[in-house]
Design an enzyme around this catalytic site. Sequence first.
Site, PDB file in Angstrom:
ATOM      1  N   HIS A   1       0.817  -1.225   0.000  1.00  0.00           N
ATOM      2  CA  HIS A   1       0.000   0.000   0.000  1.00  0.00           C
ATOM      3  C   HIS A   1       0.848   1.271   0.000  1.00  0.00           C
ATOM      4  O   HIS A   1       0.333   2.363  -0.238  1.00  0.00           O
ATOM      5  CB  HIS A   1      -0.947  -0.008   1.207  1.00  0.00           C
TER       6      HIS A   1
ATOM      7  N   ASP B   1       3.410   9.324  -1.179  1.00  0.00           N
ATOM      8  CA  ASP B   1       2.186   8.626  -0.767  1.00  0.00           C
ATOM      9  C   ASP B   1       1.885   7.521  -1.773  1.00  0.00           C
ATOM     10  O   ASP B   1       1.956   7.757  -2.980  1.00  0.00           O
ATOM     11  CB  ASP B   1       1.006   9.608  -0.736  1.00  0.00           C
TER      12      ASP B   1
END
Length: 474
Positions: free
Chosen positions: A154, A365
């Site tokens: 992730h 991110d």
Amino acid sequence: MPALPLVAYANRLPVQKIRGGWQASAGGLVAALRPALETRGSAWVGWDGGAEDMPRRVDGLDIELASVSLSRREVAGYYHGFSNSTLWPLLHGAIEQPVFDPGWWQTYAAVNERFAAAETGRRAIRWVHDYQLMLVPELLRAYGARGPIGFFLHTPFPPPEVFARLPWRAQILAGLLGADVVSFHTDSHRDNFVRTCLALRDDVEAKADRLRLLDANRTVITAAHPISIDAADFAHRASGAGATRRLNSLRQQFEGRRVLLGVDRLDYTKGILERLRALELLLELRRPLRSTLAFLQVAVPSRGEIREYRQLRANVEQAVGRINGRFTEPGHDVPVHYLHRGITPDRLLAYYRLADACLVTPLSDGMNLVAKEFVTAQGATGGAGALVLSEFTGAAEEFRDDALLCNPFDVDGLAATIELALELEDDDRRARIQRMAATVAENDVYAWVERELDLIARAGGGTRRASGRERSAA
Ligand code: ADQ
């Protein structure tokens, strides 16, 4: 959708304690996996979070819970230590200095063994999630778990020269390469992983999306599958009565001001300080904005056990105080509204609808779901908000044409981009939002689950759906 049972592995179990018992937790991953898990007699392996009464089943959730209990020492070494103070900063390009502690590493390896050993009996698709469990794929293979193994990261994966700093780089790569499929949000994260394997191992060959492990005589498929949100549900709730009621009262409170919004976990990867500096510069340069602009920053408390996070909180609070001290006009509202707490879903939706611009400015991110939530909430309600989006988010790959991209390290540039966001014509902003919302709706989280599970099921060999040709390729 493949028919084998599914065993999911994630740091936490998908349940939360409520008064008088347990219920399925509200998180995005849980909701996304639930349909796939519940139709096949499946299981979820995860840490119980310290609960001593974790049941094997919870009412209303048709998933077997295989809980892993951890001692305080294990939580410190595996979770706060190696996961969040070593791997998290390293995988985000070492924007904070990763701590390399052999004791943490040993605990991480031991805890990963406990996760892998928790559920090896049945033949199943095994889907392992995220940086806390990077050794689990290889361990599952070693323990003889039957069925295909997938791993999804992730976070970003950094370039080889950054990953190579990790003293246990060989073990982590071997752990991941135990999977049949290793997936990332974006092509650039995947390419970094492939280049790292080629740089650090001499038994690997890469061809298109396949890594050939020469010694083991196996193939690992790499993929880029961007995660998403439940767009239909989000759009529906965004226009619902609860969010609309809150929006109406917010509109009164912020009357006469344009609203900039930030929504993040309070994490140094999210670029909150850089965002505040850009706002400060903008207010310094453009005097009229001091009484016509409000910046609403919601920061969810996160990882307060770790020194860097406590320091970040202090720095953010200092910056907010400084900006409000410099620019508040007596008798008028403050320019920065800072909420250090979680908020309810309806309130979050109302903020998304209220905002003239959402500032999503992480330094790094994996994806960033706030960007997808914002465009969906605005798109569903005819909004004309602008999305200011860091180039260093996974979301930037999908929103490249319609977001206002920024480099958050460039404070002057970011201030100029925020100003541009406020100056764009409404029609232009509305059209951009509509296109971004359509992208999210077409690639929602259920499509993500399906793409991942289909690929894992086909790649693993020995599943009912795999053809002979695919099996020999794998
Ligand atoms: P996170 O780093 O947690 O996730 P993000 O993807 O933005 O980051 O998700 C945050 C979630 O928390 C969003 O769904 C948001 O609505 C919610 N949230 C944020 N602030 C909130 C508040 N104050 N109150 C209530 N809810 C709030 C990691 C990776 C990301 C990746 C996701 C999923 O770091 O890059 O997108 O996993 O893979």
